[in-house]
Design an enzyme around this catalytic site. Sequence first.
Site, PDB file in Angstrom:
ATOM      1  N   ASP A   1     -57.683  32.816  -3.461  1.00 12.67           N
ATOM      2  CA  ASP A   1     -57.411  34.158  -2.936  1.00 12.67           C
ATOM      3  C   ASP A   1     -58.459  35.220  -3.274  1.00 12.67           C
ATOM      4  O   ASP A   1     -58.438  36.321  -2.729  1.00 12.67           O
ATOM      5  CB  ASP A   1     -56.021  34.636  -3.398  1.00 12.67           C
ATOM      6  CG  ASP A   1     -55.824  34.555  -4.924  1.00 12.67           C
ATOM      7  OD1 ASP A   1     -56.808  34.761  -5.666  1.00 12.67           O
ATOM      8  OD2 ASP A   1     -54.694  34.292  -5.360  1.00 12.67           O
TER       9      ASP A   1
ATOM     10  N   HIS B   1     -61.147  24.987  -5.934  1.00 17.43           N
ATOM     11  CA  HIS B   1     -60.579  24.511  -4.666  1.00 17.43           C
ATOM     12  C   HIS B   1     -61.067  25.299  -3.466  1.00 17.43           C
ATOM     13  O   HIS B   1     -60.440  25.282  -2.420  1.00 17.43           O
ATOM     14  CB  HIS B   1     -59.039  24.522  -4.741  1.00 17.43           C
ATOM     15  CG  HIS B   1     -58.496  23.546  -5.741  1.00 17.43           C
ATOM     16  ND1 HIS B   1     -57.214  23.610  -6.241  1.00 17.43           N
ATOM     17  CD2 HIS B   1     -59.078  22.471  -6.333  1.00 17.43           C
ATOM     18  CE1 HIS B   1     -57.029  22.613  -7.101  1.00 17.43           C
ATOM     19  NE2 HIS B   1     -58.146  21.913  -7.183  1.00 17.43           N
TER      20      HIS B   1
ATOM     21  N   CYS C   1     -67.829  24.834   9.463  1.00 17.77           N
ATOM     22  CA  CYS C   1     -67.822  24.102  10.738  1.00 17.77           C
ATOM     23  C   CYS C   1     -67.758  22.604  10.457  1.00 17.77           C
ATOM     24  O   CYS C   1     -68.500  22.088   9.616  1.00 17.77           O
ATOM     25  CB  CYS C   1     -69.079  24.436  11.539  1.00 17.77           C
ATOM     26  SG  CYS C   1     -69.173  23.475  13.056  1.00 17.77           S
TER      27      CYS C   1
ATOM     28  N   CYS D   1     -71.546  21.362  12.413  1.00 14.64           N
ATOM     29  CA  CYS D   1     -72.863  21.699  11.853  1.00 14.64           C
ATOM     30  C   CYS D   1     -72.774  22.142  10.391  1.00 14.64           C
ATOM     31  O   CYS D   1     -73.797  22.450   9.783  1.00 14.64           O
ATOM     32  CB  CYS D   1     -73.557  22.757  12.702  1.00 14.64           C
ATOM     33  SG  CYS D   1     -72.741  24.376  12.641  1.00 14.64           S
TER      34      CYS D   1
ATOM     35  N   CYS E   1     -66.690  26.856  16.432  1.00 19.22           N
ATOM     36  CA  CYS E   1     -67.969  27.359  15.923  1.00 19.22           C
ATOM     37  C   CYS E   1     -68.771  28.030  17.049  1.00 19.22           C
ATOM     38  O   CYS E   1     -68.918  27.452  18.131  1.00 19.22           O
ATOM     39  CB  CYS E   1     -68.744  26.179  15.348  1.00 19.22           C
ATOM     40  SG  CYS E   1     -70.376  26.582  14.754  1.00 19.22           S
TER      41      CYS E   1
ATOM     42  N   GLY F   1     -50.678  29.985 -15.703  1.00 23.07           N
ATOM     43  CA  GLY F   1     -50.002  29.953 -14.402  1.00 23.07           C
ATOM     44  C   GLY F   1     -50.316  28.749 -13.541  1.00 23.07           C
ATOM     45  O   GLY F   1     -50.441  28.886 -12.323  1.00 23.07           O
TER      46      GLY F   1
ATOM     47  N   SER G   1     -49.077  24.545 -12.884  1.00 21.70           N
ATOM     48  CA  SER G   1     -48.153  23.461 -13.250  1.00 21.70           C
ATOM     49  C   SER G   1     -48.934  22.294 -13.855  1.00 21.70           C
ATOM     50  O   SER G   1     -48.333  21.361 -14.386  1.00 21.70           O
ATOM     51  CB  SER G   1     -47.355  23.010 -12.029  1.00 21.70           C
ATOM     52  OG  SER G   1     -48.236  22.631 -10.998  1.00 21.70           O
TER      53      SER G   1
ATOM     54  N   ASN H   1     -47.296  30.572 -19.302  1.00 22.99           N
ATOM     55  CA  ASN H   1     -46.569  30.107 -18.126  1.00 22.99           C
ATOM     56  C   ASN H   1     -45.113  30.534 -18.248  1.00 22.99           C
ATOM     57  O   ASN H   1     -44.636  30.810 -19.351  1.00 22.99           O
ATOM     58  CB  ASN H   1     -46.664  28.564 -18.020  1.00 22.99           C
ATOM     59  CG  ASN H   1     -46.389  28.061 -16.596  1.00 22.99           C
ATOM     60  OD1 ASN H   1     -45.358  28.354 -16.010  1.00 22.99           O
ATOM     61  ND2 ASN H   1     -47.332  27.307 -16.056  1.00 22.99           N
TER      62      ASN H   1
ATOM     63  N   GLU I   1     -42.782  28.520 -17.699  1.00 24.93           N
ATOM     64  CA  GLU I   1     -42.054  27.354 -18.229  1.00 24.93           C
ATOM     65  C   GLU I   1     -43.045  26.359 -18.818  1.00 24.93           C
ATOM     66  O   GLU I   1     -44.254  26.482 -18.601  1.00 24.93           O
ATOM     67  CB  GLU I   1     -41.250  26.701 -17.107  1.00 24.93           C
ATOM     68  CG  GLU I   1     -42.110  26.264 -15.944  1.00 24.93           C
ATOM     69  CD  GLU I   1     -41.319  25.838 -14.713  1.00 24.93           C
ATOM     70  OE1 GLU I   1     -40.183  26.325 -14.542  1.00 24.93           O
ATOM     71  OE2 GLU I   1     -41.854  25.025 -13.948  1.00 24.93           O
TER      72      GLU I   1
END
Length: 250
Positions: A115, A130, A138, A141, A158, A198, A200, A224, A226
């Site tokens: 984000d 990630h 694209c 290309c 594209c 934060g 898992s 966290n 949990e």
Amino acid sequence: MSEPAIFKAKALIAKAQHIVVLTGAGVSAESGIKTFRAAEGLWEEHSIEDVATPQGFRNDPQLVWRFYNERRRAADIATPNPGHIALARLESLRLLRQKIKSSSAPFMILTQNIDGLHQQAGSQNVLELHGSIWLVRCTGCESLRDDYPIQLPVPPRCDECGSLLRPHVVWFGEALEEAVLAQAEKATRGADLFLVIGTSAVVQPAASYPFMAARRKIPVIEINLEKTPVSEIATLTLLGKSGDILPKLL
Ligand code: BJW
Ligand code: ZN
């Protein structure tokens, strides 16, 4: 969460010279971004195979682009929360404090999030494991662009070669970029304190970094809501919202 635990965490942070922080969706939850594995999380509403694998994209690029257009809309209106801001502030304090030049950075965030909120909060040394929701690649290309509108046509093509465009993110079954893997591993090897916030901690290879640090007897602090698999090896687990806890650690 107990005050002595906060006190211990602050002491570990004060002593450390090379802090590496692994973040996950939970750090952006208080900015209104959905996490993946919670009740009412993204994986309850969408099938992982359909929207987060290369096969899913091949089968139905429209479905995948509707999913990412919605995520782009949510990320666009989100702003950094006190957790992101505390991490950026911690980095800037570390940069001021750094006395000697060293091959390892004093502070680095390895984020699984796409984000961009860490960067928006002012964090400088951020490695996006990630990928980024703001980059579009694209499939023909391989050109990479960040200047598309928030909502792309479904499916987008594209301008250069007419091939299908895809989000520049890492789906299940795809390898992380080699340079990104190398930097994440180098940072983890150079760390003398590892924070896990934060996440898992079930998605590889990101989840393996705190375990690599613990094998080197480096303290690991987890934040966290949990317990997670990391809690088994963490020096401290601080249970609560990262937006509440992180500002207390400054
Ligand atoms: C709060 C909070 C608050 C909430 N405050 N906390 C070894 C063993 C087993 C399997 C594998 C393995 N190696 C590879 C695999 C396969 C696979 C994998 O890991 N599978 C497991 C799930 C079983 N890994 C891969 O496929 C990876 N690729 C790979 O390894 O390739 C090898 C290869 C080599 C050569 C050729 C080909 C391949 C790629 C993984 C990519 C993951 N992609 C996604 C989508 C990214 C794009 C997008 O965002 O759309 O990444 S999936 C999704 O999960 C996303 C996330 O980054 C990632 C992690 O999720 P995260 O951040 O942990 O979120 P949640 O929701 O799970 O957790 C949130 C946490 O926050 C919770 O704990 C809450 O309690 C907490 N929380 N509010 C504090 N306010
Ligand atoms: Zn192209």
